[in-house]
Design an enzyme around this catalytic site. Structure first.
Site, PDB file in Angstrom:
ATOM      1  N   ILE A   1       8.130  -6.106 113.473  1.00 52.77           N
ATOM      2  CA  ILE A   1       8.440  -7.547 113.468  1.00 52.77           C
ATOM      3  C   ILE A   1       9.873  -7.844 113.019  1.00 52.77           C
ATOM      4  O   ILE A   1      10.223  -9.008 112.833  1.00 52.77           O
ATOM      5  CB  ILE A   1       7.448  -8.350 112.595  1.00 52.77           C
ATOM      6  CG1 ILE A   1       7.558  -7.946 111.119  1.00 52.77           C
ATOM      7  CG2 ILE A   1       6.023  -8.218 113.120  1.00 52.77           C
ATOM      8  CD1 ILE A   1       6.825  -8.887 110.170  1.00 52.77           C
ATOM      9  N   SER A   2      10.713  -6.830 112.885  1.00 48.85           N
ATOM     10  CA  SER A   2      12.072  -7.050 112.386  1.00 48.85           C
ATOM     11  C   SER A   2      13.028  -7.462 113.499  1.00 48.85           C
ATOM     12  O   SER A   2      13.192  -6.728 114.484  1.00 48.85           O
ATOM     13  CB  SER A   2      12.594  -5.769 111.741  1.00 48.85           C
ATOM     14  OG  SER A   2      13.995  -5.792 111.621  1.00 48.85           O
ATOM     15  N   PRO A   3      13.719  -8.601 113.352  1.00 49.78           N
ATOM     16  CA  PRO A   3      14.669  -8.996 114.395  1.00 49.78           C
ATOM     17  C   PRO A   3      15.856  -8.047 114.500  1.00 49.78           C
ATOM     18  O   PRO A   3      16.385  -7.823 115.586  1.00 49.78           O
ATOM     19  CB  PRO A   3      15.114 -10.395 113.961  1.00 49.78           C
ATOM     20  CG  PRO A   3      14.904 -10.428 112.481  1.00 49.78           C
ATOM     21  CD  PRO A   3      13.680  -9.577 112.250  1.00 49.78           C
TER      22      PRO A   3
ATOM     23  N   THR B   1      15.763  -4.840 113.870  1.00 53.71           N
ATOM     24  CA  THR B   1      15.273  -3.658 114.577  1.00 53.71           C
ATOM     25  C   THR B   1      15.239  -3.942 116.080  1.00 53.71           C
ATOM     26  O   THR B   1      15.606  -3.079 116.892  1.00 53.71           O
ATOM     27  CB  THR B   1      13.885  -3.252 114.058  1.00 53.71           C
ATOM     28  OG1 THR B   1      13.953  -3.026 112.651  1.00 53.71           O
ATOM     29  CG2 THR B   1      13.387  -1.987 114.726  1.00 53.71           C
ATOM     30  N   TYR B   2      14.824  -5.137 116.450  1.00 50.34           N
ATOM     31  CA  TYR B   2      14.843  -5.532 117.861  1.00 50.34           C
ATOM     32  C   TYR B   2      16.264  -5.431 118.420  1.00 50.34           C
ATOM     33  O   TYR B   2      16.483  -4.896 119.520  1.00 50.34           O
ATOM     34  CB  TYR B   2      14.307  -6.954 118.016  1.00 50.34           C
ATOM     35  CG  TYR B   2      14.641  -7.602 119.336  1.00 50.34           C
ATOM     36  CD1 TYR B   2      14.150  -7.094 120.536  1.00 50.34           C
ATOM     37  CD2 TYR B   2      15.473  -8.723 119.391  1.00 50.34           C
ATOM     38  CE1 TYR B   2      14.471  -7.678 121.759  1.00 50.34           C
ATOM     39  CE2 TYR B   2      15.796  -9.326 120.596  1.00 50.34           C
ATOM     40  CZ  TYR B   2      15.298  -8.795 121.779  1.00 50.34           C
ATOM     41  OH  TYR B   2      15.616  -9.376 122.987  1.00 50.34           O
TER      42      TYR B   2
END
Length: 199
Positions: free
Chosen positions: A11-13, A15-16
């Site tokens: 759910i990490s932006p 990481t995205y």
């Protein structure tokens, strides 16, 4: 051959926003990646951090500027206030763990598929149907959604403990196992690449 322990949350932006750069670096440098999804909220609690909603307003405001800025720079679609955030990250993490154990598909693309679902597609990655669809789209048996739940839970918990012991405090976080050099954030991938080139 170098080995990268990749600690992340689905759910990490940030990481995205790493996209597939880690996988490209590893392929170019002949490195292997072990994907280690973890509970980022527990990691924050264990290492002195705070979840985004509990941070000082100045940090929250900066984050809301930084995310669109990076998304534009990287030419990636991103909704800084997605419909399904925060969401239970455990089911998608278990799916990643099961897929990595099973093999046969593209694990890097699977991880990015979950992240993209949250930050660009307004999908709920705690929903079984969404998890199945993303598994299948990246070459994995959708029934992995229901298999190995005990193993998934055990590995998920172990990943957190290993992360804390290894000095991880955020996501994405990359550790080169042979040298114990640590790289926090998608904006440190160039440094990781440079380090691997020098090995």
């Amino acid at each position: 051959m170098a080995h990268i322990d990749y600690y992340f949350t689905t759910i990490s932006p940030f990481t995205y926003l790493a996209g597939d750069r880690l996988e490209k670096i590893a392929a170019a440098r002949g490195a292997e990646i072990t994907y280690k999804p973890l509970d980022i909220m527990q990691l924050f609690e264990r290492t002195g951090g705070l979840p985004p909603a509990k941070r000082h307003p100045s940090r929250i405001e900066y984050r809301m500027q930084e995310l669109p800025r990076w998304a534009e720079h990287l030419k990636m679609p991103l909704n800084p206030k997605p419909a399904h955030f925060p969401v239970n990250m455990a089911p998608s993490s278990y799916a990643v763990i099961a897929a990595q154990n099973a093999g046969g598909g593209n694990i890097g693309a699977l991880v990015q598929g979950f992240l993209q679902a949250v930050w660009a597609e307004e999908r709920d990655i705690s929903d079984d149907a969404v998890i199945r669809d993303i598994l299948q789209a990246h070459g994995f048996d959708p029934d992995l959604c229901d298999k190995g739940l005990l193993t998934g839970a055990e590995t998920y918990g172990r990943n957190l403990e290993e992360a804390v012991a290894a000095g991880v405090f955020g996501a994405p976080f990359y550790i080169v196992r042979e040298t114990d050099l640590r790289f926090w954030g998608q904006d440190r991938l160039d440094f990781l690449d440079r380090h691997l080139e020098a090995l």
